[in-house]
Design a protein around this motif. Structure first.
Motif, PDB file in Angstrom:
ATOM      1  N   SER A 110       0.821  -1.217   0.000  1.00 33.50           N
ATOM      2  CA  SER A 110       0.000   0.000   0.000  1.00 33.50           C
ATOM      3  C   SER A 110       0.848   1.256   0.000  1.00 33.50           C
ATOM      4  N   SER A 111       2.079   1.134   0.470  1.00 31.80           N
ATOM      5  CA  SER A 111       2.893   2.338   0.631  1.00 31.80           C
ATOM      6  C   SER A 111       4.130   2.388  -0.261  1.00 31.80           C
ATOM      7  N   GLU A 112       4.489   1.277  -0.902  1.00 30.71           N
ATOM      8  CA  GLU A 112       5.707   1.242  -1.702  1.00 30.71           C
ATOM      9  C   GLU A 112       5.454   0.572  -3.041  1.00 30.71           C
ATOM     10  N   ARG A 113       6.322   0.869  -4.019  1.00 35.05           N
ATOM     11  CA  ARG A 113       6.202   0.293  -5.362  1.00 35.05           C
ATOM     12  C   ARG A 113       7.319  -0.728  -5.572  1.00 35.05           C
ATOM     13  N   PHE A 114       6.980  -1.812  -6.254  1.00 40.83           N
ATOM     14  CA  PHE A 114       7.937  -2.861  -6.555  1.00 40.83           C
ATOM     15  C   PHE A 114       7.819  -3.235  -8.023  1.00 40.83           C
ATOM     16  N   ASP A 115       8.901  -3.785  -8.558  1.00 42.64           N
ATOM     17  CA  ASP A 115       8.890  -4.261  -9.936  1.00 42.64           C
ATOM     18  C   ASP A 115       8.276  -5.653 -10.041  1.00 42.64           C
ATOM     19  N   LEU A 116       8.327  -6.416  -8.937  1.00 41.41           N
ATOM     20  CA  LEU A 116       7.833  -7.784  -8.921  1.00 41.41           C
ATOM     21  C   LEU A 116       7.571  -8.207  -7.483  1.00 41.41           C
ATOM     22  N   VAL A 117       6.525  -9.021  -7.302  1.00 45.50           N
ATOM     23  CA  VAL A 117       6.218  -9.595  -5.992  1.00 45.50           C
ATOM     24  C   VAL A 117       6.342 -11.107  -6.100  1.00 45.50           C
ATOM     25  N   LEU A 118       7.106 -11.704  -5.189  1.00 45.08           N
ATOM     26  CA  LEU A 118       7.191 -13.155  -5.052  1.00 45.08           C
ATOM     27  C   LEU A 118       6.339 -13.501  -3.843  1.00 45.08           C
ATOM     28  N   LEU A 119       5.233 -14.191  -4.066  1.00 40.14           N
ATOM     29  CA  LEU A 119       4.182 -14.327  -3.057  1.00 40.14           C
ATOM     30  C   LEU A 119       3.887 -15.775  -2.700  1.00 40.14           C
ATOM     31  N   ASP A 120       4.107 -16.114  -1.443  1.00 38.08           N
ATOM     32  CA  ASP A 120       3.702 -17.413  -0.911  1.00 38.08           C
ATOM     33  C   ASP A 120       2.210 -17.337  -0.604  1.00 38.08           C
ATOM     34  N   LEU A 121       1.493 -18.436  -0.780  1.00 38.17           N
ATOM     35  CA  LEU A 121       0.060 -18.431  -0.483  1.00 38.17           C
ATOM     36  C   LEU A 121      -0.242 -18.755   0.973  1.00 38.17           C
ATOM     37  N   GLY A 122       0.541 -19.633   1.579  1.00 37.72           N
ATOM     38  CA  GLY A 122       0.301 -20.029   2.968  1.00 37.72           C
ATOM     39  C   GLY A 122       1.051 -19.118   3.924  1.00 37.72           C
ATOM     40  N   LEU A 123       0.356 -18.083   4.409  1.00 34.39           N
ATOM     41  CA  LEU A 123       0.986 -17.077   5.258  1.00 34.39           C
ATOM     42  C   LEU A 123       0.263 -16.936   6.585  1.00 34.39           C
ATOM     43  N   PRO A 124       0.972 -16.510   7.625  1.00 33.80           N
ATOM     44  CA  PRO A 124       0.294 -16.128   8.860  1.00 33.80           C
ATOM     45  C   PRO A 124      -0.486 -14.823   8.656  1.00 33.80           C
ATOM     46  N   ARG A 125      -1.493 -14.614   9.464  1.00 27.24           N
ATOM     47  CA  ARG A 125      -2.258 -13.364   9.502  1.00 27.24           C
ATOM     48  C   ARG A 125      -2.943 -13.053   8.168  1.00 27.24           C
ATOM     49  N   GLY A 126      -3.409 -14.087   7.489  1.00 26.96           N
ATOM     50  CA  GLY A 126      -4.098 -13.919   6.214  1.00 26.96           C
ATOM     51  C   GLY A 126      -3.494 -14.839   5.169  1.00 26.96           C
ATOM     52  N   SER A 127      -4.063 -14.831   3.991  1.00 30.40           N
ATOM     53  CA  SER A 127      -3.531 -15.694   2.933  1.00 30.40           C
ATOM     54  C   SER A 127      -2.888 -14.864   1.825  1.00 30.40           C
ATOM     55  N   GLY A 128      -1.976 -15.496   1.123  1.00 34.92           N
ATOM     56  CA  GLY A 128      -1.365 -14.835  -0.017  1.00 34.92           C
ATOM     57  C   GLY A 128      -2.391 -14.513  -1.090  1.00 34.92           C
ATOM     58  N   MET A 129      -3.392 -15.371  -1.223  1.00 35.06           N
ATOM     59  CA  MET A 129      -4.448 -15.120  -2.207  1.00 35.06           C
ATOM     60  C   MET A 129      -5.207 -13.843  -1.860  1.00 35.06           C
ATOM     61  N   ASP A 130      -5.444 -13.597  -0.573  1.00 37.12           N
ATOM     62  CA  ASP A 130      -6.098 -12.344  -0.163  1.00 37.12           C
ATOM     63  C   ASP A 130      -5.236 -11.137  -0.506  1.00 37.12           C
ATOM     64  N   VAL A 131      -3.929 -11.262  -0.308  1.00 42.97           N
ATOM     65  CA  VAL A 131      -3.014 -10.173  -0.667  1.00 42.97           C
ATOM     66  C   VAL A 131      -3.118  -9.888  -2.158  1.00 42.97           C
ATOM     67  N   LEU A 132      -3.111 -10.932  -2.967  1.00 40.60           N
ATOM     68  CA  LEU A 132      -3.200 -10.768  -4.417  1.00 40.60           C
ATOM     69  C   LEU A 132      -4.531 -10.149  -4.830  1.00 40.60           C
ATOM     70  N   ARG A 133      -5.621 -10.594  -4.218  1.00 38.79           N
ATOM     71  CA  ARG A 133      -6.940 -10.013  -4.540  1.00 38.79           C
ATOM     72  C   ARG A 133      -6.986  -8.521  -4.219  1.00 38.79           C
ATOM     73  N   LEU A 134      -6.458  -8.142  -3.053  1.00 33.45           N
ATOM     74  CA  LEU A 134      -6.445  -6.724  -2.675  1.00 33.45           C
ATOM     75  C   LEU A 134      -5.600  -5.900  -3.639  1.00 33.45           C
ATOM     76  N   LEU A 135      -4.471  -6.447  -4.028  1.00 29.65           N
ATOM     77  CA  LEU A 135      -3.589  -5.764  -4.972  1.00 29.65           C
ATOM     78  C   LEU A 135      -4.312  -5.490  -6.284  1.00 29.65           C
TER      79      LEU A 135
END
Length: 92
Positions: free
Chosen positions: A41-66
């Motif tokens: 939400s606060s920084e820009r990246f050229d690429l995200v390497l995203l695990d799906l099984g995460l604490p405090r939420g899922s990687g899929m939720d992160v991707l959906r929000l993005l």
């Protein structure tokens, strides 16, 4: 390239970060879904390497929000999940 690594496993994260840095990439590493969401939400990246099984939420939720906020930053999903449903959900 500036990369965001989202991975909760310390051994995997250390290895990936070291290898990517050796290739000349700048790597920020967060270990849970809330930290990933806040960072994206606060920084820009050229690429995200995203695990799906995460604490405090899922990687899929992160991707959906993005994607819901129109962010088209490329994402590579890193996961041990290999079922057809998981693959389709990630592509959707």
């Amino acid at each position: 390239m500036r990369l965001l690594l989202v991975e909760d496993d310390r051994m995997i994260g250390d290895s990936l970060r070291a290898a990517l840095r050796m290739e000349g990439h700048a790597v920020d590493w967060v270990r849970d879904a809330e930290a990933a969401t806040a960072t994206l939400s606060s920084e820009r990246f050229d690429l995200v390497l995203l695990d799906l099984g995460l604490p405090r939420g899922s990687g899929m939720d992160v991707l959906r929000l993005l994607r819901a906020r129109g962010d088209v930053t490329p994402v590579i999903v890193l996961t041990a999940r290999d079922g057809p449903g998981d693959r389709v959900a990630g592509l959707d």
